[in-house]
Scaffold this motif. Sequence first.
Motif, PDB file in Angstrom:
ATOM      1  N   ASP A 147       1.020  -1.003  -0.225  1.00 20.01           N
ATOM      2  CA  ASP A 147       0.072   0.043  -0.136  1.00 20.01           C
ATOM      3  C   ASP A 147       0.748   1.430   0.192  1.00 20.01           C
ATOM      4  O   ASP A 147       0.599   2.135  -0.717  1.00 20.01           O
ATOM      5  N   THR A 148       1.780   1.251   1.018  1.00 12.42           N
ATOM      6  CA  THR A 148       2.978   2.568   0.735  1.00 12.42           C
ATOM      7  C   THR A 148       3.723   2.786  -0.506  1.00 12.42           C
ATOM      8  O   THR A 148       3.539   3.793  -1.032  1.00 12.42           O
ATOM      9  N   ILE A 149       3.983   1.483  -1.059  1.00 13.19           N
ATOM     10  CA  ILE A 149       4.732   1.766  -2.376  1.00 13.19           C
ATOM     11  C   ILE A 149       3.744   2.223  -3.402  1.00 13.19           C
ATOM     12  O   ILE A 149       4.171   3.020  -4.301  1.00 13.19           O
ATOM     13  N   VAL A 150       2.487   1.623  -3.465  1.00 10.59           N
ATOM     14  CA  VAL A 150       1.440   1.942  -4.635  1.00 10.59           C
ATOM     15  C   VAL A 150       1.259   3.486  -4.273  1.00 10.59           C
ATOM     16  O   VAL A 150       1.013   4.334  -5.257  1.00 10.59           O
ATOM     17  N   GLY A 151       1.215   4.053  -2.976  1.00 14.58           N
ATOM     18  CA  GLY A 151       0.801   5.430  -2.724  1.00 14.58           C
ATOM     19  C   GLY A 151       2.001   6.342  -3.271  1.00 14.58           C
ATOM     20  O   GLY A 151       1.809   7.334  -3.723  1.00 14.58           O
ATOM     21  N   GLN A 152       3.135   5.635  -2.983  1.00 18.05           N
ATOM     22  CA  GLN A 152       4.311   6.754  -3.693  1.00 18.05           C
ATOM     23  C   GLN A 152       4.406   6.692  -4.926  1.00 18.05           C
ATOM     24  O   GLN A 152       4.421   7.793  -5.662  1.00 18.05           O
ATOM     25  N   LEU A 153       4.114   5.441  -5.687  1.00 15.10           N
ATOM     26  CA  LEU A 153       3.876   5.603  -7.127  1.00 15.10           C
ATOM     27  C   LEU A 153       3.081   6.460  -7.819  1.00 15.10           C
ATOM     28  O   LEU A 153       2.949   7.100  -8.879  1.00 15.10           O
ATOM     29  N   ARG A 154       1.780   6.736  -7.123  1.00 17.94           N
ATOM     30  CA  ARG A 154       0.570   7.445  -7.220  1.00 17.94           C
ATOM     31  C   ARG A 154       0.837   8.876  -6.916  1.00 17.94           C
ATOM     32  O   ARG A 154       0.252   9.769  -7.388  1.00 17.94           O
ATOM     33  N   GLY A 155       2.062   9.088  -6.147  1.00 19.21           N
ATOM     34  CA  GLY A 155       2.267  10.576  -5.519  1.00 19.21           C
ATOM     35  C   GLY A 155       1.469  10.990  -4.551  1.00 19.21           C
ATOM     36  O   GLY A 155       1.132  12.020  -4.081  1.00 19.21           O
ATOM     37  N   THR A 156       0.797  10.014  -3.582  1.00 23.38           N
ATOM     38  CA  THR A 156      -0.142  10.240  -2.705  1.00 23.38           C
ATOM     39  C   THR A 156       0.641   9.858  -1.183  1.00 23.38           C
ATOM     40  O   THR A 156      -0.064  10.180  -0.333  1.00 23.38           O
ATOM     41  N   ALA A 157       1.813   9.397  -1.325  1.00 20.20           N
ATOM     42  CA  ALA A 157       2.550   9.116  -0.195  1.00 20.20           C
ATOM     43  C   ALA A 157       3.904   9.553   0.002  1.00 20.20           C
ATOM     44  O   ALA A 157       4.528   9.597  -1.245  1.00 20.20           O
ATOM     45  N   PRO A 158       4.498  10.096   1.020  1.00 13.73           N
ATOM     46  CA  PRO A 158       5.965  10.463   0.962  1.00 13.73           C
ATOM     47  C   PRO A 158       6.887   9.466   0.488  1.00 13.73           C
ATOM     48  O   PRO A 158       6.781   8.300   0.687  1.00 13.73           O
ATOM     49  N   THR A 159       7.783   9.643  -0.202  1.00  6.77           N
ATOM     50  CA  THR A 159       8.716   8.647  -0.655  1.00  6.77           C
ATOM     51  C   THR A 159      10.455   9.414  -0.478  1.00  6.77           C
ATOM     52  O   THR A 159      10.346  10.486  -0.421  1.00  6.77           O
TER      53      THR A 159
END
Length: 201
Positions: free
Chosen positions: A185-197
């Motif tokens: 979930d965190t990685i998908v969020g990063q790929l979508r630009g909705t989670a910090p990376t």
Amino acid sequence: MSTAEPNRPAVIDAAQLRRLLDSGRAPRILDVRTPGEFETSHIPGAYNVPLDLLREHRTELLAHLDDDVVLVCRSGARAAQAEQTLARTGLPNLKVLDGGILAWQAADSPVERGRPRWDLERQVRLVAGSIVFAAVLVSVALPGAQWVAAAIGAGLAVAALTNTCAMGTVLSRLPYNRGAACDLDTIVGQLRGTAPTGGRP
């Protein structure tokens, strides 16, 4: 960019990748090392997608990947495995960074650095060497223990022939090599630009 030979992934060298990044035509960079290795140093803008997670969730990840993807690891071996995995899903324009992060750093290209940790290959050498050394010592008092050393040697030979490493896969799952943000979930969020990376914002 280099073209692929039969059964070999297409590659891109550090200079070519840097020119793309500087031109504003950056491909999606996926770093398939462990979160611990990624934290130590990575290409700015890269996303950390550990190889084991990529293999297990390649279908879910595919929906969040661009057409142009460059895969990165320490020296290129794990990235080549990742390329084979993603190629089977039909993702076009996959390339492997030739020589991995080592070649990128050798070219004096920019990296983001964090807390130093041993890379996975170094950990494998330590564990395998320690087991072999211990087995030889124990075999003096316990006949048959030398077969443990033989098994480790055979495992390393298979790892070289198949370009895989069972010991590395096991070690990659240890807490030392995992980060707080290595779940799907965190990685998908990063790929979508909705989670910090740690790479691209």
